[in-house]
Design an enzyme around this catalytic site. Structure first.
Site, PDB file in Angstrom:
ATOM      1  N   GLY A  12       0.814  -1.213   0.000  1.00  0.00           N
ATOM      2  CA  GLY A  12       0.000   0.000   0.000  1.00  0.00           C
ATOM      3  C   GLY A  12       0.846   1.262   0.000  1.00  0.00           C
ATOM      4  CG  ASP A  34      -0.783  -5.715  -0.106  1.00  0.00           C
ATOM      5  OD1 ASP A  34      -0.477  -4.623   0.394  1.00  0.00           O
ATOM      6  OD2 ASP A  34      -1.872  -5.913  -0.689  1.00  0.00           O
ATOM      7  CB  ILE A  35      -4.841  -8.865  -0.510  1.00  0.00           C
ATOM      8  CG1 ILE A  35      -5.799  -9.938  -0.994  1.00  0.00           C
ATOM      9  CG2 ILE A  35      -5.213  -7.492  -1.041  1.00  0.00           C
ATOM     10  CD1 ILE A  35      -7.100  -9.946  -0.222  1.00  0.00           C
ATOM     11  CE1 TYR A 135      -9.036   3.622   7.249  1.00  0.00           C
ATOM     12  CE2 TYR A 135      -9.540   5.956   7.336  1.00  0.00           C
ATOM     13  CZ  TYR A 135      -8.619   4.929   7.385  1.00  0.00           C
ATOM     14  OH  TYR A 135      -7.293   5.220   7.547  1.00  0.00           O
TER      15      TYR A 135
END
Ligand code: SER
Length: 320
Positions: A12, A34-35, A135
């Protein structure tokens, strides 16, 4: 001392830079996940507790920097998925910290935990939290879970509240503060920017270098100095889109234009603090930002311009 560090969300905006900086520190061995995989980053879906456990066992992990999360604007497109990812992801990390007796956990929170009922002109650390986005709701709950795992299980979990983070190295993904990076890339390439926030919406911002230093400094602080186990406010500087544009126009060597087409993100931004009071972080672990608006703009212009010169005016290759 050797630290085997797992970073989640390492692909990210902040994760990529934090991973690089952590790996420069002697004694650190980093396992980046990470994905979205890359050359330097292995696959981990943070919702899969078994996969997390296997990584911890295999790499003898002692610390986790848990950055994987869905941000404010993107989160509003799918609130339930955002809650699941942000909340269950953190709970998996905290449970792993308990079961494997990990040394330390880092959990980034956000100015999005604040909403109605605060003093927006100078928002204190212990203000009431009434977030307006899923969020923000998930991060506010996350802060409470961090406090809970510290108090109940003695987990050394540390957290700070990031404002908008500005950097040239990576592109942000799905935040309300993303305009403050987009504007540089658009003005340098095309001389024009259409802003999704109104001209006078002031938000707290932080330069990437300061954001990374804050995380590393907080994690290096002696345990007894960390008095706040929910999350620390940290401040850089505050400005609105017009002030940022004016500063860029002052330093860039060509004519530039801005127009305003506020969308749903404008309402999110208006519910957040204008200026953050970070005195608790200053007092407990000596926090202080180095970059003011002038320094941010000059450094962004210099480095972003190099990117486009290097790629001969083409699209820069950024991770999203
Ligand atoms: N940069 C984040 C966002 O805009 C705030 O933490 O969602």
């Amino acid at each position: 001392m050797n630290n085997n560090i797992l970073v989640t969300g390492a692909n990210g905006q902040i994760g990529q830079i934090l991973t690089q900086e952590l790996s420069k520190i002697e004694g650190n061995k980093i396992f980046a996940t990470d994905i979205n995989i890359s050359n330097t980053c292995s696959y981990l879906n943070i919702l899969e507790q078994d996969s997390l456990s296997k990584i911890i066992e295999k790499h003898n992990i002692t610390q986790i920097y848990h950055l994987a999360a869905i941000l404010s604007a993107r989160g509003e497109q799918n609130p339930i998925q955002t809650w699941d990812t942000n909340m269950q992801g953190l709970l998996n990390v905290l449970e792993a910290a308990r079961l494997y007796k990990l040394d330390k956990i880092f959990f980034p929170s956000t100015i999005a935990v604040f909403g109605t009922g605060i003093n927006q002109n100078f928002t204190a650390n212990y203000s009431a939290l009434h977030p307006t986005t899923v969020y923000g709701i998930s991060k506010a709950a996350g802060e409470n879970w961090c406090q809970y795992y510290h108090d109940k299980y003695d987990i050394d979990v540390r957290s700070l509240r990031y404002p908008g983070v500005i950097g040239w190295q990576t592109m942000p993904g799905g935040g309300t503060t993303d305009y403050a990076i987009d504007i540089f890339h658009q003005l340098i390439q095309y001389g024009k920017y259409t802003c999704f926030l109104d001209k006078d919406v002031t938000l707290p911002m932080l330069y990437m270098e300061d954001a990374i230093n804050a995380a590393i400094q907080l994690m290096d602080t002696p345990r007894e100095n960390i008095k706040n186990r929910a999350s620390y406010n940290i401040a850089g500087c505050s400005f609105n889109p017009q002030q940022l544009f004016d500063k860029i126009a002052h330093y860039i060597n060509k004519p530039v234009q801005i127009e305003y087409q506020p969308d749903f993100r404008n309402n999110i931004a208006k519910s957040w603090p204008y200026v953050i009071d970070d005195s608790l972080a200053r007092q407990d672990w000596g926090w202080k930002a180095n970059f003011d608006l002038d320094k941010i703009v000059l450094d962004m212009l210099e480095n972003c311009t190099k990117i486009y010169t290097h790629f001969d005016g083409g699209e820069a290759k950024f991770a999203h």
